[in-house]
Design an enzyme around this catalytic site. Structure first.
Site, short mmCIF file in Angstrom:
data_model
loop_
_atom_site.label_atom_id
_atom_site.label_comp_id
_atom_site.label_asym_id
_atom_site.label_seq_id
_atom_site.Cartn_x
_atom_site.Cartn_y
_atom_site.Cartn_z
N GLY A 86 -10.92 34.03 4.67
CA GLY A 86 -10.10 33.45 5.99
C GLY A 86 -11.20 32.71 7.12
O GLY A 86 -12.30 32.81 6.57
N CYS B 67 -15.20 37.16 0.66
CA CYS B 67 -15.63 36.19 1.80
C CYS B 67 -15.40 36.84 3.22
O CYS B 67 -16.08 37.65 3.52
CB CYS B 67 -15.18 34.78 1.52
SG CYS B 67 -15.96 33.56 2.55
N TYR B 68 -14.54 36.32 3.89
CA TYR B 68 -14.27 36.81 5.13
C TYR B 68 -13.91 38.35 5.02
O TYR B 68 -14.14 39.17 5.77
CB TYR B 68 -13.02 36.32 6.02
CG TYR B 68 -12.70 36.78 7.34
CD1 TYR B 68 -13.07 36.46 8.37
CD2 TYR B 68 -11.55 37.83 7.13
CE1 TYR B 68 -12.80 36.99 9.29
CE2 TYR B 68 -11.30 38.22 8.39
CZ TYR B 68 -11.79 37.83 9.71
OH TYR B 68 -11.31 38.42 10.85
N HIS C 252 -16.09 32.85 -3.79
CA HIS C 252 -14.55 33.11 -4.08
C HIS C 252 -14.29 33.17 -5.57
O HIS C 252 -14.46 32.12 -6.28
CB HIS C 252 -13.91 31.78 -3.62
CG HIS C 252 -13.77 31.78 -2.20
ND1 HIS C 252 -12.41 32.40 -1.58
CD2 HIS C 252 -14.49 31.51 -0.94
CE1 HIS C 252 -12.95 32.12 -0.32
NE2 HIS C 252 -13.79 31.58 -0.04
N GLU D 240 -11.77 33.56 -7.26
CA GLU D 240 -10.45 32.87 -7.76
C GLU D 240 -10.41 31.65 -8.17
O GLU D 240 -9.73 31.12 -8.67
CB GLU D 240 -9.44 33.30 -6.61
CG GLU D 240 -9.50 32.68 -5.17
CD GLU D 240 -10.44 33.43 -4.33
OE1 GLU D 240 -11.18 34.66 -4.70
OE2 GLU D 240 -10.71 33.41 -3.36
N SER E 98 20.69 22.45 -11.25
CA SER E 98 20.36 21.23 -11.05
C SER E 98 19.56 20.52 -12.48
O SER E 98 19.44 19.03 -12.26
CB SER E 98 19.21 20.92 -10.16
OG SER E 98 18.15 21.58 -10.75
N GLY E 99 19.60 21.11 -13.31
CA GLY E 99 18.88 20.68 -14.56
C GLY E 99 17.53 20.74 -14.79
O GLY E 99 16.74 20.66 -15.43
N GLY E 100 17.10 21.10 -13.32
CA GLY E 100 15.53 21.66 -13.44
C GLY E 100 15.36 22.98 -13.98
O GLY E 100 16.28 23.63 -14.20
N ASP F 297 13.85 25.76 -12.64
CA ASP F 297 14.10 27.19 -11.91
C ASP F 297 15.73 27.40 -11.92
O ASP F 297 15.95 28.65 -12.21
CB ASP F 297 13.63 26.88 -10.34
CG ASP F 297 12.24 26.48 -10.37
OD1 ASP F 297 11.63 26.68 -11.46
OD2 ASP F 297 11.80 25.69 -9.14
N LYS G 177 5.70 29.42 -10.88
CA LYS G 177 6.39 28.62 -11.92
C LYS G 177 6.04 28.56 -13.34
O LYS G 177 6.70 28.83 -13.99
CB LYS G 177 5.84 27.09 -11.25
CG LYS G 177 6.42 25.89 -11.84
CD LYS G 177 7.75 25.79 -11.27
CE LYS G 177 8.24 24.32 -11.84
NZ LYS G 177 9.83 24.12 -10.90
#
Ligand code: XMP
Length: 523
Positions: free
Chosen positions: A59, A86-87, A180, A182, A233-235, A237, A379
């Site tokens: 943070g 970290c923080y 970090h 990650e 939508s065709g997408g 998701d 995603k």
């Protein structure tokens, strides 16, 4: 949707820019985790959440500042392992009796650093320091630093600027690192997370197969025998959400696919054929091309275009949805990054660059309740779930396509003629990209048709046709992007094909703008 069936890890967010990446790394390890801002993590919350382990994120604040963010005391008293980053390390040290100093002098570290191991060993670092150099590259980004570790802690690793780079109280299973793990610049960071969750007893029970079964049960529970509407939508998701809902409630689901006349070549037919014919979903194909193109006639301002499309989309969706008798729920493909309530230290509202096309506010307007079966997923997890549900890879790996469609790839006035030309040019371009095996390397690629005609010569004749721009970018999330470095051969071959195969275009340019300062779309 709660997921108490899984072992749960809680990430307490202190506002780091990269907190989401912690969650990504853990999900990759099949660990179910949630990010919650520190303000929301109360004693009651902790009791209810019942985490099997806790991570304190980094943070931007300083623990030296009075009133700086803290976890509740109870976090340390639950008997579960904690990892501070970290923080998060500094908070843990100060809370438990150590000392932190401001980094005004030479101790602030930003960027690459190298950690070497201390005498004390821990399973936290198994798999580290193995490549013969005896050290590990890590990513540091800290101003303050720990100057005295808390009682009960040992040092496991040091770096030139951080004598307490890795610390642990093995008995209480509290671990804290100054860097970090990650981020990609800590190449072995994932191993550290893996060790941590293993020591905490996670079994890696978060898989898409298990998720699918659980989500189906929950959808059934939520929806009962009522009807659900889903906007396709065709997408990726909305498609995955629809496929999952169909698995759960079959014909109680009706999908509405709005064709606004701004889709790519054959797109409307392909989407409807896949869902209706192959997957047996009930799909209403709302053919509203005339309405949209009519209202867009003569409009060239990008924001006006977007607003018209957004408004009409809601009207049309509502019209078709009203015809579905007894519908009580609206399904949306909301993802986890959209629902993470992040800690904002800037406070101020950000400027609107583009008004995004969305159907927010629609459920209240229509008196519908929401079903959001992807709310817990990232995603790439949605893609995996899509595969699990039998959607073809070619569909799951598709580049994103914006709600306003080709309207924002057609600067200036939109005409049917221009849309026709654009569709054909786009199809040739994407075909080229696929043939050269580049589709999956590129985050998004498309053609924009420019509002200028240019003079050319073909055969013995003069041409006076449109110019177009090719766009291709790499990106992680669409927030920033780099243009894709195609070879000149590829560009030359593609330009030749487009000019030869698409009547109406006699000039092809390649857009080499990154985002920022550009945006991905042209409008
Ligand atoms: P920009 O152009 O803002 O685009 O750099 C970033 C990503 O968002 C997509 N995009 C949209 N998606 N509705 C959407 O669903 C919209 O109104 C919209 N505008 C842009 C764009 O295609 C890119 O992937």
């Amino acid at each position: 949707m709660n997921t108490p069936e899984h072992d749960r890890l809680l990430i307490i967010d202190f506002g780091s820019q990269v907190t989401q990446l912690i969650a990504r790394r853990l999900r990759e390890l099949n660990v179910y985790c949630e990010i919650h801002p520190y303000q929301n993590v109360t004693d009651d919350f902790l009791t209810e959440f019942a985490p099997k382990a806790i991570i304190f994120s980094g943070g931007p604040d300083s623990v030296m500042r009075e009133g700086s963010p803290r976890p509740p005391r109870k976090a340390y008293e639950m008997g579960v392992p904690i990892l501070g980053i970290c923080y998060g390390q500094q908070v843990m040290m100060q809370d438990l009796g150590g000392k932190v100093e401001a980094g005004e002098h030479a101790t602030a570290e930003f960027g690459r650093a190298y950690v070497t191991p201390s005498e004390t060993r821990s399973d936290l670092l198994s798999g580290w320091f193995m490549d013969g150099t005896g050290r590990e590259q890590v990513w540091m980004s800290h101003g303050d630093h720990v100057s005295e570790i808390a009682p009960g802690f040992d040092v496991l690793g040091t770096s030139p600027g951080a004598p307490f780079a890795i610390t642990a109280d093995t008995e209480r299973r509290f671990y804290a690192v100054q860097f970090h793990p990650e981020v990609h610049h800590t190449p072995n960071g994932k191993t550290l997370y893996q060790n941590f969750v293993q020591m905490a007893g996670f079994t890696g029970d978060w898989t898409m197969g298990a998720y699918r079964e659980e989500a189906i049960r929950k959808i059934k529970e939520q929806v009962g025998d009522k009807r659900v509407i889903c906007g396709l939508s065709g997408g990726v998701d909305s498609s995955v959400a629809a496929a999952l809902l169909h698995d759960a409630i079959g014909d109680q689901l009706t999908c509405v696919f709005v064709d606004h006349g701004l889709l790519r070549l054959n797109e409307g037919e392909e989407v409807v054929a896949m869902f209706r014919d192959h997957m047996n979903l009930q799909v209403i194909h709302a053919q509203e091309q005339e309405l949209f193109l009519g209202e867009l006639d003569g409009v060239s301002d990008p924001e006006t275009k977007r607003k018209i499309i957004g408004r009409l989309f809601i009207d049309v969706f509502q019209k078709y949805a009203n015809e579905i008798e007894g519908a009580e729920f609206l399904a949306q493909g909301t993802l986890y990054p959209d629902v993470i309530e992040s800690v904002s230290f800037s406070g101020g509202p950000s400027v609107t660059i583009k008004s995004h096309h969305n159907v927010g506010g629609l459920p209240e307007k229509m008196g519908l309740k929401l079903v959001e079966p992807l709310r817990e997923l990232f995603k790439d997890e949605v893609r995996e779930l899509g595969r699990e549900l039998g959607l073809p890879d070619s569909f799951i790996g598709r580049h994103p396509f914006p709600g306003p469609g080709l309207a924002i790839r057609c600067p200036g006035e939109i005409t049917r003629e221009k849309l026709e030309i654009l569709r054909k040019a786009d199809a040739v371009y994407i075909d080229q990209i696929r043939k050269h095996g580049l589709y999956d390397e590129i985050w998004q690629a498309f053609v924009a048709i420019l509002p200028v005609r240019t003079v050319g010569v073909m055969g013995d004749g003069r041409t006076y046709d449109y110019a177009c721009a090719l766009r291709a970018v790499t990106s992680v999330d669409g927030m920033t992007a780099d243009y894709y470095p195609f070879s000149h051969d590829f560009l030359g071959e593609t330009a030749t094909r487009i000019i030869n195969e698409v009547k109406g275009i006699n000039r092809v340019t390649y857009d080499i703008t990154s985002k920022p300062p550009g945006t991905i779309e042209w409008e």
